[in-house]
Design a protein around this motif. Structure first.
Motif, PDB file in Angstrom:
ATOM      1  N   GLU A  95       0.978  -1.152   0.144  1.00 20.20           N
ATOM      2  CA  GLU A  95      -0.110   0.185  -0.189  1.00 20.20           C
ATOM      3  C   GLU A  95       0.735   1.370   0.067  1.00 20.20           C
ATOM      4  O   GLU A  95       0.634   2.412  -0.266  1.00 20.20           O
ATOM      5  N   VAL A  96       1.748   1.319   1.187  1.00 22.47           N
ATOM      6  CA  VAL A  96       3.153   2.362   1.180  1.00 22.47           C
ATOM      7  C   VAL A  96       3.391   2.663  -0.535  1.00 22.47           C
ATOM      8  O   VAL A  96       3.025   3.801  -0.841  1.00 22.47           O
ATOM      9  N   ALA A  97       3.930   1.994  -1.536  1.00 23.30           N
ATOM     10  CA  ALA A  97       4.838   1.976  -2.875  1.00 23.30           C
ATOM     11  C   ALA A  97       3.746   2.384  -3.788  1.00 23.30           C
ATOM     12  O   ALA A  97       4.000   3.051  -4.281  1.00 23.30           O
ATOM     13  N   GLU A  98       2.316   1.741  -3.920  1.00 18.20           N
ATOM     14  CA  GLU A  98       1.011   2.482  -4.232  1.00 18.20           C
ATOM     15  C   GLU A  98       1.077   3.767  -4.291  1.00 18.20           C
ATOM     16  O   GLU A  98       0.980   4.140  -4.620  1.00 18.20           O
ATOM     17  N   LYS A  99       0.585   3.953  -2.883  1.00 21.97           N
ATOM     18  CA  LYS A  99       0.399   5.157  -2.561  1.00 21.97           C
ATOM     19  C   LYS A  99       2.010   6.313  -3.183  1.00 21.97           C
ATOM     20  O   LYS A  99       2.112   7.663  -3.549  1.00 21.97           O
ATOM     21  N   MET A 100       3.153   5.829  -2.996  1.00 21.86           N
ATOM     22  CA  MET A 100       3.974   6.283  -3.303  1.00 21.86           C
ATOM     23  C   MET A 100       4.364   6.462  -4.783  1.00 21.86           C
ATOM     24  O   MET A 100       5.056   7.792  -5.623  1.00 21.86           O
TER      25      MET A 100
END
Length: 159
Positions: A114-119
């Motif tokens: 999720e963090v990678a997608e948001k980044m």
């Protein structure tokens, strides 16, 4: 105690087990903080292996005395390396935890995907790149399959 099993073997197996558990935690975990903890476990195993590599079971501490005979001594270099590795490891852990705190404040969680997608979405938005491109269709005019045989012959090629 089990015959043939020495304390040295138990310690080496424990050190190797810590490294394996740590690496498995890094590979299998999807939570960033758990990945940092797994790295700490792997580091502890590596440090234990380094200390064990320089230890001699029948030796004394490396302190020179005025004796006629000098007993066998433990090698102090791996111990010094481990002390250095511990200090560097604590610094890296502090940096990693501070980065995790910033990630948690900015993105709301620490799940890796999720963090990678948001980044990625944030980087794409700042660069002005559209994110809704379908991965099912090829980009451009390039065909998905090789050219048919009659097309290659008409060009004068050997197909």
């Amino acid at each position: 105690m089990i015959p043939g099993v020495t304390l040295e073997l138990i310690l080496y197996v424990t050190a190797l087990g810590l490294v394996i558990i740590g690496l498995a935690g890094v590979v299998l975990s999807s939570h960033l903080f758990r990945m940092v903890l797994a790295l700490v476990i792997a580091e502890a195993g590596a440090n234990l292996m380094l200390v064990l590599s320089g230890y001699r079971w029948d030796a004394v501490a490396p302190i020179l005395m005025q004796r006629a005979e000098q007993p066998a001594m433990v090698d102090p270099v791996p111990q010094a390396m481990v002390l250095t590795a511990i200090v560097i490891g604590v610094g890296i852990q502090a940096l990693a935890v501070s980065i995790l705190i910033r990630i948690r404040q900015r993105y709301g969680n620490l799940k890796r995907r999720e963090v990678a997608e948001k980044m990625d979405a944030e980087i794409a938005a700042s660069a002005g790149i559209r994110r809704d491109i379908s991965q099912d269709e090829p980009l451009g005019e390039r065909p998905l399959s090789p050219l048919p045989a009659h097309t290659a012959e008409s060009r004068g090629g050997d197909a």
